[in-house]
Write an enzyme that holds these catalytic residues in place. Structure first.
Site, PDB file in Angstrom:
ATOM      1  N   PHE A   1       7.140 -33.899  23.978  1.00  0.00           N
ATOM      2  CA  PHE A   1       7.605 -32.862  24.906  1.00  0.00           C
ATOM      3  C   PHE A   1       7.601 -31.473  24.287  1.00  0.00           C
ATOM      4  CE2 PHE A   1      11.584 -33.349  22.674  1.00  0.00           C
ATOM      5  CZ  PHE A   1      12.320 -32.194  22.899  1.00  0.00           C
ATOM      6  N   LYS A   2       7.590 -31.397  22.972  1.00  0.00           N
ATOM      7  CA  LYS A   2       7.598 -30.088  22.315  1.00  0.00           C
ATOM      8  C   LYS A   2       6.359 -29.260  22.667  1.00  0.00           C
ATOM      9  CE  LYS A   2      11.372 -31.403  20.258  1.00  0.00           C
ATOM     10  NZ  LYS A   2      11.637 -31.448  18.829  1.00  0.00           N
ATOM     11  N   ASP A   3       5.279 -29.938  23.098  1.00  0.00           N
ATOM     12  CA  ASP A   3       4.063 -29.206  23.456  1.00  0.00           C
ATOM     13  C   ASP A   3       4.288 -28.230  24.601  1.00  0.00           C
ATOM     14  OD1 ASP A   3       2.304 -30.364  21.583  1.00  0.00           O
ATOM     15  OD2 ASP A   3       2.002 -32.116  22.859  1.00  0.00           O
TER      16      ASP A   3
END
Length: 494
Positions: free
Chosen positions: A111-113
């Site tokens: 999810f950090k993308d």
């Protein structure tokens, strides 16, 4: 009209959002916030129309309002395109009677993308004409590091230094960082846990002598952790987008309430949901899901935050955190912007290891936030049960949230569980949870076996790691991190 940001701990300095993004963290150690997130927010109707990219433009344009519409649009187009393997960017899929928001379709399968494909674009625009080199310094519990490295690799005038806890990330997470391409990147393990790394990174930012030495070389430090407001703000979009997808599918009517269950350690992911609520999304409850490192569960239950507890190494390592930095921003808003109170609480945490919020803050907290926990046994059971009942395969972090959500009785309000990583980032643990023996199997053998069992597509970037060459193997003590950053900045930028 430009809305200014200031520290959670004082109002001594006002910055535009561009300045706050470049600074990363306030000089007094606080995090940058704006006083009124709701004022001037786009209407819910406008945020439900169009595409993910349209919603991102509206959210970013509101919260970072010193960027022009053209600058925001350019950043969004560059961040969210063919680098994501789903045209929806963050698709919502059914899981039993509830929904799962898949946040892992970007280039690093986490999810950090969503934020770290955007932050380099925001930083690029923010530093136009600045002339200084920027060294990004980041602590990671597993996913932030790779996402930051991928986002900033070979960006002109920028370097990236990532620290991760030695032996406390998955094999795939370590390989993602150790094999990172790019001439401007540095990766180093530390002898300690994530909290040690994160605390030392904050000290590095507060090191006046280091800052002065780097200034002589025309280099400034900044952060890609969610302490940077440019990391936090892009995450707000996917809450609105999840709601919009459910409305478009006829599962909700505009204005209906919704609950989100979020696996979290550093609190940034769920804080973005609170920003969305402040901006008008009809969020009823934000449910904070913790693993065995359940400091947030205890805090939300009692109002006392106490990091003086054993640190547990779990199968959901990105949540193995005892000091949740972004909680400071929430305290600011729950206390109606009481910087003096926030400063006092943070001082107590640093010096005594705990703090207790006033009763009125706890009451405000309970209006929106609920919580639960899942140890490794419950996490494994949830992975197996979800696969057997619904044909959905979860990574261990998402399984923590799924366990917490399923423990709550449904009452007709739509419920969305945030899915934060591809299960293939944790193939060994997922495969073992499904009842398969992983003895003497390496990460790629587990990846292949998990595919045989489930048929779920392996993200290409993860599969390609088996042929990638490792570039980084450094390990340093916590006190040595500052010197490592200075050496990297000198080598890459000076």
């Amino acid at each position: 009209m430009t809305t200014f940001y200031h520290s959670t701990r004082s109002r001594n300095e006002s910055l535009t959002s561009k300045q706050a993004i470049l600074e990363g963290i306030a000089p007094d150690g606080g995090l940058f916030v704006r006083d009124d997130v709701a004022e001037g927010a786009p209407s819910l109707e406008s945020l439900l129309a169009g595409t993910y990219q349209d919603r991102a433009c509206l959210v970013l344009g509101h919260l970072l309002d010193d960027f022009t519409a053209e600058e925001i649009s350019g950043c969004v187009d560059a961040a969210y395109g063919p680098n994501f393997d789903s045209p929806a960017v963050t698709p919502v899929v059914p899981c039993g009677d509830d929904w799962t928001l898949e946040l892992w379709h970007g280039p690093t399968s986490a999810f950090k993308d969503i934020a770290l494909q955007m932050l380099p674009q925001l930083m690029r625009v923010s530093r136009e004409g600045d002339g200084r080199g920027v060294m990004i310094v980041t602590a990671t519990s597993g996913d932030t590091g790779k996402a930051a490295l991928e986002g900033f690799a070979d960006v002109a005038g920028t370097g990236v230094t990532v620290f991760y806890p030695h032996g406390k990330v998955s094999d795939v997470q370590r390989l993602q960082m150790a094999t990172q391409r790019g001439k401007n990147v540095a990766v180093c393990a530390i002898e300690g846990n994530f909290d040690d790394a994160q605390t030392q990174v904050k000290r590095i930012f507060a090191d006046v002598a280091l800052r002065e030495r780097l200034a002589e070389k025309n280099v400034v430090l900044s952060s890609a952790n969610s302490i940077n407001v440019g990391r936090l703000v892009p995450q707000v979009t996917y809450y609105f987008d999840a709601y919009a997808q459910l409305v478009a599918a006829g599962k909700l009517k505009s204005g209906d309430a919704i609950d989100f269950c979020v696996p979290t350690g550093n609190f940034g992911d769920v804080l973005a949901g609170y920003y969305a609520k402040l901006m008008g999304l009809p969020v009823r409850k934000l449910i904070v899901a913790s693993n065995a490192n359940d400091v947030l569960t205890d805090f939300i239950t009692t109002g006392t935050y106490d990091r003086r507890r054993p640190f547990h190494k779990t199968i959901s390592p990105s949540m193995d955190i005892l000091v949740s930095s972004n909680l400071e921003r929430l305290l600011f808003y729950l206390s109606d912007g009481d910087c003096e109170l926030v400063s006092s609480l943070m001082k107590n945490l640093a010096e005594q290891g705990f703090y207790t919020v006033p009763e009125h803050v706890l009451e405000r907290l309970h209006e929106t936030f609920e919580c639960g926990r899942a140890d490794d046994t419950a996490t494994r059971e949830t992975i197996r049960d979800t696969w057997e009942r619904h044909g959905v395969i979860l990574d261990p972090h998402t399984a923590v949230a799924r366990h917490v959500l399923e423990a709550r009785p449904a009452d007709g309000v739509a419920r969305v569980c945030l899915s934060t990583a591809s299960p293939y980032k944790f193939s060994a643990d997922v495969l073992a949870a499904l009842g398969h023996d992983t003895t003497d199997m390496d990460g790629f053998e587990c990846m292949d076996a998990l595919f045989e069992v489930t048929g779920a597509k392996v993200p290409e970037a993860l599969s390609a790691l088996r042929d990638a060459q490792e570039r980084f193997s450094d390990v340093v003590s916590v006190p040595e991190m500052s010197g490592y950053v200075e050496d990297a900045a000198t080598r890459i930028l000076a």
